[in-house]
Design an enzyme around this catalytic site. Structure first.
Site, short mmCIF file in Angstrom:
data_model
loop_
_atom_site.label_atom_id
_atom_site.label_comp_id
_atom_site.label_asym_id
_atom_site.label_seq_id
_atom_site.Cartn_x
_atom_site.Cartn_y
_atom_site.Cartn_z
N ALA A 165 32.28 -16.76 16.70
CA ALA A 165 33.13 -17.55 16.05
C ALA A 165 32.26 -17.94 14.80
O ALA A 165 32.96 -18.91 13.73
CB ALA A 165 32.95 -18.37 17.01
N GLY A 166 31.68 -17.27 14.62
CA GLY A 166 30.13 -17.55 13.87
C GLY A 166 31.17 -17.07 12.15
O GLY A 166 31.55 -15.70 13.12
N ARG A 182 25.17 -14.59 5.52
CA ARG A 182 24.78 -13.60 4.73
C ARG A 182 25.70 -13.12 4.03
O ARG A 182 25.06 -12.12 3.13
CB ARG A 182 24.17 -12.94 5.19
CG ARG A 182 22.50 -14.68 5.18
CD ARG A 182 21.43 -13.94 6.51
NE ARG A 182 21.98 -14.79 7.94
CZ ARG A 182 21.05 -14.59 8.73
NH1 ARG A 182 20.09 -14.14 8.63
NH2 ARG A 182 21.83 -14.84 9.85
N ASP A 233 28.24 -9.13 16.96
CA ASP A 233 27.52 -9.01 15.82
C ASP A 233 26.28 -8.26 16.40
O ASP A 233 25.84 -7.48 15.30
CB ASP A 233 26.88 -9.97 14.77
CG ASP A 233 26.53 -10.63 14.99
OD1 ASP A 233 25.84 -10.21 16.72
OD2 ASP A 233 25.03 -11.52 14.18
N GLY A 275 14.87 -14.87 18.52
CA GLY A 275 14.09 -15.18 19.34
C GLY A 275 12.90 -14.58 20.11
O GLY A 275 13.16 -13.07 20.40
N SER A 318 57.50 29.43 -14.45
CA SER A 318 56.65 28.90 -14.94
C SER A 318 58.02 27.47 -14.96
O SER A 318 58.46 27.68 -15.73
CB SER A 318 55.97 29.11 -15.09
OG SER A 318 54.55 29.55 -14.69
N ARG A 335 68.36 28.11 -19.87
CA ARG A 335 67.69 28.07 -21.23
C ARG A 335 67.93 27.87 -21.38
O ARG A 335 68.64 28.86 -22.60
CB ARG A 335 66.10 29.13 -20.64
CG ARG A 335 64.90 29.51 -20.95
CD ARG A 335 64.64 30.52 -21.03
NE ARG A 335 63.58 30.53 -19.86
CZ ARG A 335 63.39 31.70 -19.48
NH1 ARG A 335 63.82 32.65 -21.22
NH2 ARG A 335 62.92 31.84 -19.18
C1 UD1 Z 1 20.73 -16.00 18.16
C2 UD1 Z 1 19.59 -16.21 19.20
C3 UD1 Z 1 18.08 -15.87 19.60
C4 UD1 Z 1 18.46 -13.87 19.48
C5 UD1 Z 1 19.60 -13.17 18.66
C6 UD1 Z 1 19.50 -12.01 18.23
C7 UD1 Z 1 20.77 -18.74 20.09
C8 UD1 Z 1 20.03 -19.60 19.70
N1 UD1 Z 1 19.44 -17.94 19.11
O1 UD1 Z 1 20.12 -16.11 17.54
O2 UD1 Z 1 17.58 -16.01 20.21
O3 UD1 Z 1 17.30 -13.37 19.15
O4 UD1 Z 1 21.07 -14.84 18.47
O5 UD1 Z 1 20.20 -11.26 17.68
O6 UD1 Z 1 20.82 -18.04 20.56
N2 UD1 Z 1 27.93 -17.67 17.09
C9 UD1 Z 1 29.37 -18.96 17.84
N3 UD1 Z 1 29.26 -20.09 18.02
C10 UD1 Z 1 28.26 -20.21 17.38
C11 UD1 Z 1 27.31 -19.87 16.67
C12 UD1 Z 1 26.79 -19.02 16.90
O7 UD1 Z 1 30.11 -17.27 18.43
O8 UD1 Z 1 28.21 -21.62 17.63
C13 UD1 Z 1 27.72 -16.62 17.84
C14 UD1 Z 1 27.74 -15.71 15.81
O9 UD1 Z 1 28.46 -15.36 15.56
C15 UD1 Z 1 26.76 -14.65 16.21
C16 UD1 Z 1 26.32 -15.02 17.44
O10 UD1 Z 1 27.11 -16.39 18.48
O11 UD1 Z 1 28.44 -13.27 16.66
C17 UD1 Z 1 24.40 -14.83 17.23
O12 UD1 Z 1 24.91 -16.53 16.35
P1 UD1 Z 1 23.66 -16.09 15.12
O13 UD1 Z 1 23.91 -17.11 14.61
O14 UD1 Z 1 23.74 -14.90 14.86
O15 UD1 Z 1 22.39 -16.09 16.36
P2 UD1 Z 1 21.26 -15.94 15.79
O16 UD1 Z 1 20.89 -17.06 14.62
O17 UD1 Z 1 21.08 -14.69 15.09
CA CA Z 2 22.26 -12.85 14.70
#
Ligand code: UD1
Ligand code: CA
Length: 452
Positions: free
Chosen positions: A11-12, A16, A102, A137, A402, A437
């Site tokens: 959903a993100g 970046r 991702d 994390g 040709s 021609r």
């Molecule tokens: C997250 C983990 C972290 C881990 C890392 C690994 C959490 C809080 N942190 O951090 O511990 O080391 O992944 O890659 O879980 N997403 C949603 N909805 C939201 C937020 C995120 O669907 O509300 C999805 C994003 O699209 C993405 C995934 O969840 O596919 C991870 O989200 P992202 O914000 O990239 O998490 P990180 O900060 O990387």
């Molecule tokens: Ca991530």
């Protein structure tokens, strides 16, 4: 054994990436990031839930698979909140496996190990020990037992030094997961509901957390920006190139070779630098592809030479043919045995039979050309009248001089001959000579003008 449900978080926005596309739709090699994950998830379970939010409609449209249950997360309030959106659809008496849209290189085998652990213990997470754990994390252990996960932005100096990281991927008993998700609080640096907090909550509830530690850290690599995307693309291309070479394909420079699809080849094939293979491509034995060629969905036989800067798409090239340099073979074309298609020749939706030659600067479209035909330089099949496309038929042994235009529909009989510079509008029977021609005028007393 409990049944398995997979929840893929997608959903993100992927801020970046600086893109109008949602992050999970960025392409890696030949598929979107999400498709990579789906491919590994597919064979593991009965139900897949994909949580979408930013660009959700675009994601659904692009992936378009009936087997997926799409779940909307209207506000991106964190990974825990995202998982929570899917839980009402999932029975307590099952295992939920959480994947990230991702993290594309995760392998099915790793996931099945993780699920197996969760079947036994209730909760299992995937981790890796990284030289550079920044952004991930961190996994906190005491006496080797996992205690909690602390996010980069919430960690203290001591915790930041910890190199074991949370891949984000975990498998949990669905009933337990529902309870723990209900206990999440957003009292952290990002004000989000973290899925990773579920681990600390479970430990407080007296649970033991199992873990699977991946050896190849690429498997858990999360793609956040285009630098990482390009880096991963190179890693995968290099890996694939190495496999091809081990199977006997000669790549002049594996760092300058890309295959976005599947490539099958016989023995002693050689590919020079900067060649791009797309879709399904098959090469026979002893076939050579020179530098800067693009070949997409093509079946190419034995002893074929594709010379530099040629582009081939949806075509079949028979044994011994020679294509290029600078040739373009467009879809639905069939080039026969030992045929020769030379420089600046474009072939579209045409069949060229055995031993025929079109050596220079021609356009052949919607045509059927027989065996042993010779097409001179600059010949054009005029296949389009501005509304419809028409066919040109040229039978065996024909010689086309040709700079001839063949106004389709038109048919040229066996062994017929067309004089250079002709515009052919009428059919020719076998063996006839066609010529259109204007007679040459020669002015004997002509004088070159002089400058005033
Ligand atoms: C997250 C983990 C972290 C881990 C890392 C690994 C959490 C809080 N942190 O951090 O511990 O080391 O992944 O890659 O879980 N997403 C949603 N909805 C939201 C937020 C995120 O669907 O509300 C999805 C994003 O699209 C993405 C995934 O969840 O596919 C991870 O989200 P992202 O914000 O990239 O998490 P990180 O900060 O990387
Ligand atoms: Ca991530």
């Amino acid at each position: 054994m409990k049944s398995i449900n997979i929840v893929i978080l997608a959903a993100g926005k992927g801020t970046r990436m600086n893109s109008s596309k949602p992050k999970v739709l960025q392409t890696l090699v030949d598929k979107t990031l999400l498709e990579h994950v789906l491919m590994q998830a597919q064979n593991l379970c009965s139900q897949i839930y994909v949580v979408i939010g930013f660009g959700g409609a675009q994601v659904r449209q692009m992936i378009d698979k009936d087997s997926i249950n799409w779940i909307a997360q209207n506000k991106q309030l964190g990974t825990g909140h995202a998982v929570q959106q899917a839980m009402p659809h999932i029975s307590d008496d099952s295992i939920t496996l959480v994947l990230y849209g991702d993290v594309p290189l995760i392998r099915q085998k790793t996931l099945s190990n993780l699920v197996e652990q969760a079947q036994k213990t209730g909760i299992a997470l995937l981790s890796a020990v990284l030289d550079n754990p920044t952004d991930y994390g961190r996994i906190l252990r005491k006496n080797n037992q996992i205690q909690a996960i602390v996010e980069q932005k919430d960690a203290n100096t001591k915790q930041l030094a910890c190199r074991e990281v949370n891949a984000g991927i975990m498998a949990l008993d669905s009933g337990l997961l529902k309870t723990y998700l209900g206990n999440l609080k957003a009292d952290n640096a990002q004000g989000e509901f973290y899925l990773s907090d579920v681990i600390g909550i479970a430990v407080k509830d007296g649970k033991t957390i199992a873990s699977v530690v991946v050896k190849d850290e690429n498997e858990i690599l999360g793609i956040n920006d285009k630098v990482q995307l390009a880096k991963l693309e190179r890693i995968l291309q290099q890996k694939q190139a190495n496999q091809f070479m081990q199977q006997g394909l000669m790549l002049k420079d594996p760092a300058r070779f890309d295959c976005r699809g599947s490539l099958n080849f016989g023995q002693d094939c050689e590919i020079d630098v900067n060649v791009l293979i797309e879709g399904e491509v098959v090469l026979g034995n002893n076939t050579y592809i020179a530098s800067n060629c693009i070949i997409k969905n093509a079946k190419i036989g034995d002893n074929v030479s594709i010379l530099s800067n040629s582009v081939i798409e949806n075509a079949v090239i028979a044994n011994g043919a020679c294509i290029g340099p600078f040739a373009r073979i467009r879809p639905k074309s069939n080039i026969g045995e030992n045929a020769k298609i030379g420089n600046f020749v474009e072939i579209k939706k045409s069949a060229i039979d055995k031993d025929s030659k079109i050596s220079h600067l021609s356009y052949i479209g919607d045509s059927i050309i027989g065996k042993g035909v010779n097409i001179g330089a600059g010949v054009i099949t005029c296949n389009y009248d501005g509304v419809n496309k028409h066919q040109t038929i040229i039978k065996d042994g024909v010689f086309v001089g040709s700079d001839t235009q063949l106004i389709a529909p038109v048919s040229i009989g066996k062994n017929a001959k067309i004089g250079a510079g002709s515009t052919i509008t009428k059919d020719l029977a076998d063996g006839q000579l066609g010529l259109s021609r204007a007679k040459q005028t020669t002015l004997k007393n002509w004088q070159r003008p002089t400058k005033k």
